[in-house]
Design a protein around this motif. Structure first.
Motif, PDB file in Angstrom:
ATOM      1  N   ILE A 198       0.840  -1.205   0.000  1.00  0.00           N
ATOM      2  CA  ILE A 198       0.000   0.000   0.000  1.00  0.00           C
ATOM      3  C   ILE A 198       0.869   1.246   0.000  1.00  0.00           C
ATOM      4  CG2 ILE A 198      -1.645   1.339   1.375  1.00  0.00           C
ATOM      5  CD1 ILE A 198      -2.807  -1.369   2.326  1.00  0.00           C
ATOM      6  N   THR A 215       0.926   3.942  -3.007  1.00  0.00           N
ATOM      7  CA  THR A 215       0.615   5.334  -2.704  1.00  0.00           C
ATOM      8  C   THR A 215       1.742   6.248  -3.161  1.00  0.00           C
ATOM      9  OG1 THR A 215      -0.673   4.665  -0.770  1.00  0.00           O
ATOM     10  CG2 THR A 215       0.039   6.967  -0.860  1.00  0.00           C
ATOM     11  N   SER A 216       2.967   5.815  -2.952  1.00  0.00           N
ATOM     12  CA  SER A 216       4.132   6.604  -3.368  1.00  0.00           C
ATOM     13  C   SER A 216       4.166   6.772  -4.882  1.00  0.00           C
ATOM     14  CB  SER A 216       5.422   5.941  -2.888  1.00  0.00           C
ATOM     15  OG  SER A 216       5.435   5.811  -1.490  1.00  0.00           O
ATOM     16  N   ALA A 272       1.562   6.669  -6.895  1.00  0.00           N
ATOM     17  CA  ALA A 272       0.468   7.575  -7.276  1.00  0.00           C
ATOM     18  C   ALA A 272       0.844   9.026  -7.008  1.00  0.00           C
ATOM     19  CB  ALA A 272      -0.798   7.199  -6.503  1.00  0.00           C
ATOM     20  N   LEU A 273       1.436   9.297  -5.845  1.00  0.00           N
ATOM     21  CA  LEU A 273       1.858  10.657  -5.512  1.00  0.00           C
ATOM     22  C   LEU A 273       2.946  11.135  -6.470  1.00  0.00           C
ATOM     23  CD1 LEU A 273       2.022  10.439  -1.608  1.00  0.00           C
ATOM     24  CD2 LEU A 273       0.360  11.714  -2.963  1.00  0.00           C
ATOM     25  N   SER A 299       6.168  11.456  -2.130  1.00  0.00           N
ATOM     26  CA  SER A 299       6.357  10.251  -2.938  1.00  0.00           C
ATOM     27  C   SER A 299       7.698   9.591  -2.631  1.00  0.00           C
ATOM     28  CB  SER A 299       6.286  10.606  -4.420  1.00  0.00           C
ATOM     29  OG  SER A 299       6.640   9.495  -5.223  1.00  0.00           O
ATOM     30  N   GLY A 349       7.712   8.139   0.914  1.00  0.00           N
ATOM     31  CA  GLY A 349       6.967   6.886   0.990  1.00  0.00           C
ATOM     32  C   GLY A 349       7.742   5.723   0.403  1.00  0.00           C
TER      33      GLY A 349
END
Length: 214
Positions: A7, A11-12, A14-15, A194, A197
Motif C-alpha cells: 500500500i 501510494t508513493s 500515485a503521488l 512520494s 513513501g
C-alpha cells in the motif's frame, strides 16, 4: 512484501505520478526562470530526502553502538544506500538546473559553487562508507566500523547547508529567486511525499528481512 509495504509503495507511485504531471505539464512557467525551473521539482525533493536518510544513517548507527543489534546496522546501510541514490540525483539535476539558468551564457555545468562542492564532498563520504562496508567481511566489525564512520561522516551533511554562510557567497538560487508560487510548492510537497513513501517502504522491507516487526 507485506500488505502495508504494498500500500505504501502504491501510494508513493500515485503521488509521484501526480507530482511529475504537475511539475512537467500542469504548472505554468515560473515568473523568473520560465520553463527551466521544472528541474527544481526533482532536485529539491531529492536533496531533502538525502539529508533525512543520512540523518537516519547516523541515528541507526548510534542505536547499533548502544544495542549491538545488527538490525540497526541493516537500517543504517539501507538508509545510506538510499541517501546516496538521492544525493546522486541531486547532483545530476543540480548541474542541469545550473546550466539552464545561471550558467547558460557561459556554457558551464559546474563552477565549484560552495553548495555544489559540499554536496559532492558529502556524496564521496557516503560512497566511501558503503565501499568500505564491502571490504569488511565480519558482520560485527563491519557494523561497528560503519557506525563510527557514519557518526563522523555526518559532519558533511550540515556543512552542505552552512557552506554558503561559511564561504560568504553562492550562485545557488533560493525559492524567492526562482519565483515559486503556492501551487508550485504543492507539487514540490507531492514529490517529497512520494520519495519519502518509497524510502519508508524500502526501509520497512530491510527491517522485516532482518527479523524486525512492523
Amino acid at each position: 512484501m507485506s500488505s502495508k509495504n504494498s500500500i505504501l509503495l502504491l501510494t508513493s507511485v500515485a503521488l509521484g505520478a501526480a507530482g511529475t504531471w504537475g511539475a512537467l505539464a500542469a504548472l505554468a512557467p515560473a515568473r523568473v526562470l520560465g520553463e527551466a525551473y521544472r528541474i527544481f521539482f526533482f532536485e529539491f525533493p531529492s536533496a531533502l530526502l538525502a539529508t533525512g536518510l543520512f540523518t537516519l544513517t547516523l541515528a541507526a548507527g548510534l542505536l547499533y553502538l548502544r544495542t549491538r543489534s545488527l538490525r540497526w546496522d541493516g537500517v543504517a546501510e539501507g538508509s545510506a544506500r538510499l541517501g546516496l541514490l538521492f544525493c546522486t540525483i541531486t547532483l545530476l539535476t543540480g548541474v542541469l538546473f545550473a546550466r539552464e539558468t545561471w550558467y547558460e551564457h557561459q556554457n558551464l555545468y559546474w563552477t565549484w559553487d560552495p553548495i555544489e562542492t559540499s554536496t559532492l564532498s558529502m556524496w564521496f563520504v557516503y560512497a566511501g562508507l558503503l565501499t568500505l562496508r564491502r571490504a569488511v567481511e565480519e558482520p560485527e566489525a563491519r557494523a561497528r566500523l560503519s557506525a563510527v564512520l557514519g557518526v563522523f561522516g555526518y559532519v558533511s551533511v550540515p556543512m552542505t547547508y552552512l557552506s554558503t554562510r561559511i564561504a560568504g557567497f553562492s550562485l545557488h538560487p533560493t525559492s524567492a529567486s526562482i519565483g515559486l508560487e503556492p501551487p508550485m510548492w504543492g507539487v514540490a510537497v507531492l514529490m517529497v511525499a512520494s520519495l519519502a513513501g518509497f524510502s519508508m517502504a524500502a526501509l520497512r522491507w530491510e527491517w522485516q528481512a532482518s527479523g524486525g516487526r512492523g
